[in-house]
Design a protein around this motif. Sequence first.
Motif, short mmCIF file in Angstrom:
data_model
loop_
_atom_site.label_atom_id
_atom_site.label_comp_id
_atom_site.label_asym_id
_atom_site.label_seq_id
_atom_site.Cartn_x
_atom_site.Cartn_y
_atom_site.Cartn_z
N ASN A 117 0.84 -1.20 0.00
CA ASN A 117 0.00 0.00 0.00
C ASN A 117 0.88 1.25 0.00
O ASN A 117 1.72 1.42 0.88
CB ASN A 117 -0.90 -0.01 1.24
CG ASN A 117 -2.01 1.02 1.16
OD1 ASN A 117 -1.84 2.11 0.63
ND2 ASN A 117 -3.16 0.66 1.70
N PRO A 118 0.69 2.16 -0.96
CA PRO A 118 1.53 3.37 -1.03
C PRO A 118 1.17 4.42 0.02
O PRO A 118 1.94 5.36 0.23
CB PRO A 118 1.27 3.90 -2.44
CG PRO A 118 -0.13 3.43 -2.75
CD PRO A 118 -0.26 2.08 -2.09
N ASN A 119 0.02 4.27 0.67
CA ASN A 119 -0.42 5.25 1.67
C ASN A 119 0.00 4.81 3.07
O ASN A 119 0.06 3.63 3.37
CB ASN A 119 -1.95 5.41 1.63
CG ASN A 119 -2.45 5.90 0.30
OD1 ASN A 119 -1.87 6.82 -0.28
ND2 ASN A 119 -3.52 5.32 -0.20
N ALA A 120 0.25 5.79 3.91
CA ALA A 120 0.51 5.53 5.33
C ALA A 120 -0.67 6.12 6.12
O ALA A 120 -0.90 7.33 6.08
CB ALA A 120 1.82 6.17 5.77
N TYR A 121 -1.43 5.26 6.82
CA TYR A 121 -2.61 5.76 7.51
C TYR A 121 -2.99 4.84 8.66
O TYR A 121 -2.57 3.69 8.72
CB TYR A 121 -3.79 5.90 6.55
CG TYR A 121 -4.45 4.60 6.17
CD1 TYR A 121 -5.61 4.17 6.80
CD2 TYR A 121 -3.91 3.78 5.17
CE1 TYR A 121 -6.23 2.98 6.46
CE2 TYR A 121 -4.52 2.58 4.82
CZ TYR A 121 -5.68 2.18 5.47
OH TYR A 121 -6.28 0.99 5.13
N HIS A 122 -3.81 5.36 9.57
CA HIS A 122 -4.46 4.60 10.63
C HIS A 122 -5.90 5.09 10.71
O HIS A 122 -6.15 6.30 10.65
CB HIS A 122 -3.78 4.80 11.99
CG HIS A 122 -2.41 4.21 12.07
ND1 HIS A 122 -1.29 4.88 11.63
CD2 HIS A 122 -1.98 3.01 12.53
CE1 HIS A 122 -0.22 4.13 11.83
NE2 HIS A 122 -0.60 2.98 12.36
N ALA A 123 -6.84 4.17 10.85
CA ALA A 123 -8.26 4.53 10.96
C ALA A 123 -8.95 3.53 11.86
O ALA A 123 -8.58 2.35 11.90
CB ALA A 123 -8.92 4.57 9.59
N ASP A 124 -9.98 4.00 12.58
CA ASP A 124 -10.71 3.17 13.54
C ASP A 124 -12.08 2.79 13.02
O ASP A 124 -12.68 3.47 12.17
CB ASP A 124 -10.86 3.91 14.87
CG ASP A 124 -9.53 4.14 15.56
OD1 ASP A 124 -8.63 3.31 15.37
OD2 ASP A 124 -9.39 5.14 16.27
N TYR A 125 -12.60 1.71 13.60
CA TYR A 125 -13.94 1.23 13.29
C TYR A 125 -14.68 1.02 14.61
O TYR A 125 -14.13 0.45 15.56
CB TYR A 125 -13.87 -0.09 12.52
CG TYR A 125 -15.21 -0.79 12.35
CD1 TYR A 125 -16.05 -0.45 11.30
CD2 TYR A 125 -15.62 -1.80 13.22
CE1 TYR A 125 -17.27 -1.08 11.14
CE2 TYR A 125 -16.83 -2.44 13.07
CZ TYR A 125 -17.66 -2.08 12.01
OH TYR A 125 -18.87 -2.71 11.86
N HIS A 126 -15.95 1.47 14.66
CA HIS A 126 -16.80 1.23 15.83
C HIS A 126 -18.17 0.74 15.37
O HIS A 126 -18.71 1.22 14.35
CB HIS A 126 -17.01 2.52 16.63
CG HIS A 126 -15.78 3.08 17.25
ND1 HIS A 126 -14.92 3.94 16.58
CD2 HIS A 126 -15.23 2.90 18.47
CE1 HIS A 126 -13.92 4.27 17.36
NE2 HIS A 126 -14.08 3.65 18.53
N LEU A 127 -18.74 -0.18 16.11
CA LEU A 127 -20.10 -0.64 15.86
C LEU A 127 -20.79 -0.88 17.19
O LEU A 127 -20.24 -1.54 18.07
CB LEU A 127 -20.11 -1.92 15.03
CG LEU A 127 -21.49 -2.60 14.88
CD1 LEU A 127 -22.41 -1.75 14.02
CD2 LEU A 127 -21.36 -4.00 14.29
N ALA A 128 -22.01 -0.35 17.30
CA ALA A 128 -22.89 -0.65 18.42
C ALA A 128 -24.28 -0.89 17.85
O ALA A 128 -24.85 -0.01 17.21
CB ALA A 128 -22.92 0.49 19.43
N ASP A 129 -24.80 -2.10 18.05
CA ASP A 129 -26.07 -2.48 17.43
C ASP A 129 -26.92 -3.22 18.46
O ASP A 129 -26.41 -4.11 19.16
CB ASP A 129 -25.81 -3.36 16.21
CG ASP A 129 -27.09 -3.75 15.49
OD1 ASP A 129 -27.42 -3.14 14.47
OD2 ASP A 129 -27.78 -4.70 15.96
#
Length: 401
Positions: free
Chosen positions: A254-266
Motif C-alpha cells: 500500500n503506497p499510503n501511510a494511515y491509521h483509521a478506527d472502526y466502531h459498531l454498536a447495534d
Amino acid sequence: MKTIIATAALLAAAGPACAEKIALEPLIDARIRYEHADQDGLPDRADALTLRLRGGLQASSGAWSALVEGQGALAAIDDYYDGLRGAATRPLVADPQSIGLYRAQLRYKTRALALTAGRQRIAIDDERFVGAVGFRDNGQTFDAVRAEWTGLPKLKVDVSYAWSARTIWGIDGRGARQQAVSGDNVFATIGYATPIGTLGGFAYLVDQDEAAAQGFALSSQTYGARLSGSRPLARAVKLSYVLSYARQSDWHRNPNAYHADYHLADATLDIAAFRINLGYERLGASHGAALTSFQTPLATGFKFQGWADKFLITPPNGVRDLYVGAGHGWTKAGAFDLISIQAAWHRFDSDRLHLRYGDELDLLVTAKLGRTTLGARYADYRAKRFATDTRKFWLQADWTF
C-alpha cells in the motif's frame, strides 16, 4: 495451480475414506431478478432483468466431502451499466453476464475440526470484513485453505489463507474490476462463549496484490474485538446486541501511510413477531486523502450502510451511519410459510469535517413458499453533501434445491 496442489494434498490423505459408502447430493440454486435504478446526474435510468443459475454435485463419505459447482448469469433485459459493458450514462447494476466455476472444494470435518481447501465461500461473522456478497448474481469466493477448530468447550478458532479473491465481475472482469485479485490474505478469528455473549478477537490481513486494483491502496491490516450475544427479557421478548472495535493501517505494498478506527454498536429488540433495531457504525478517516479511511474491500457491502450502495468505498473523510429499523413477521400466512416486512432509515455523516452526507430509507417485503423465496425491495437515498439522489427498486425470486 495453488488450488490444484491444495486439493490434491487433501485427496491424497483421503485414501481410507474411499472404502466407505459415498453419498451424492445435487446442488441447484436459481434466481430471477428485476432491478430498476434512477440516479440524479445521469441522463438515463437502468432496467435489468437477470437470471442466475448455479448447479453442481457434492459427494460425501464419512468425514470427507467434495463438491464442484458452476455458475451462469445472463441478462434478459440489459438496459443498464454493469461496470464492464453498457453505457455509463445509466446507473451501475453490478450483475454482468458471466459463466464459470463458482466452487470446487474438498472438506474434512470432524466434531472438533473442519478443513476446507479449494475455491470456496468464506463468510465470517456478519460479513462486515469478509463475505460471500450473496446479493449480487456472481457472488464472491476465494481460492483458499481454511481451518475451523472447536476442540475446547466454548472456544472456536477460525483461520484462512486465501491467495485469490474471485470477484463479482465474472469472466470478463478487467482493470479496477478484475475477475480475480491475487494476494496473500489471512483471515483469523477467535471466539469464546461467555455468559454475556461470544467475545472474540480478529485479524484481517488483506493483500490486494494487483496494481490495477486501486494501485495496491486497498491492502490493509485490521485488528479488533467483537462481542455478540442475546438475553431474554421476558416471555417472547429478547434483546440481541453487537459491539465491535477495530484499528486498521496500511499493509504490504500500500503506497499510503494511515491509521483509521472502526466502531459498531447495534441492538435489536424482538417482541413476539415485532422487531426494533437501533445502531451506530463508524468507519473512521485518517487525514482526508483518498483510500486512507477505513476500507472493507472483501465485505458483503450491500448489507451495510443502505442498499443504494453509496458507501461501498469509504469516502476520504470516513462515514458515520446512525440507523433505526423495524419489522414484523407472520408464519403460515395463507399459502405462504412466512411473510415479513422491514423498514430502515439511515443518517450518514462524515467522520471528519462534520459533513452531512445524506439520508436513506430502505423497505423490504419477503415471502417464503416451500423452496421459493420472493422479495420486493426499495431504497431511496437523499443526498446532502455526498453523491446524488438515487432510487432503486427490486423484484426477486430465489429457488434452492
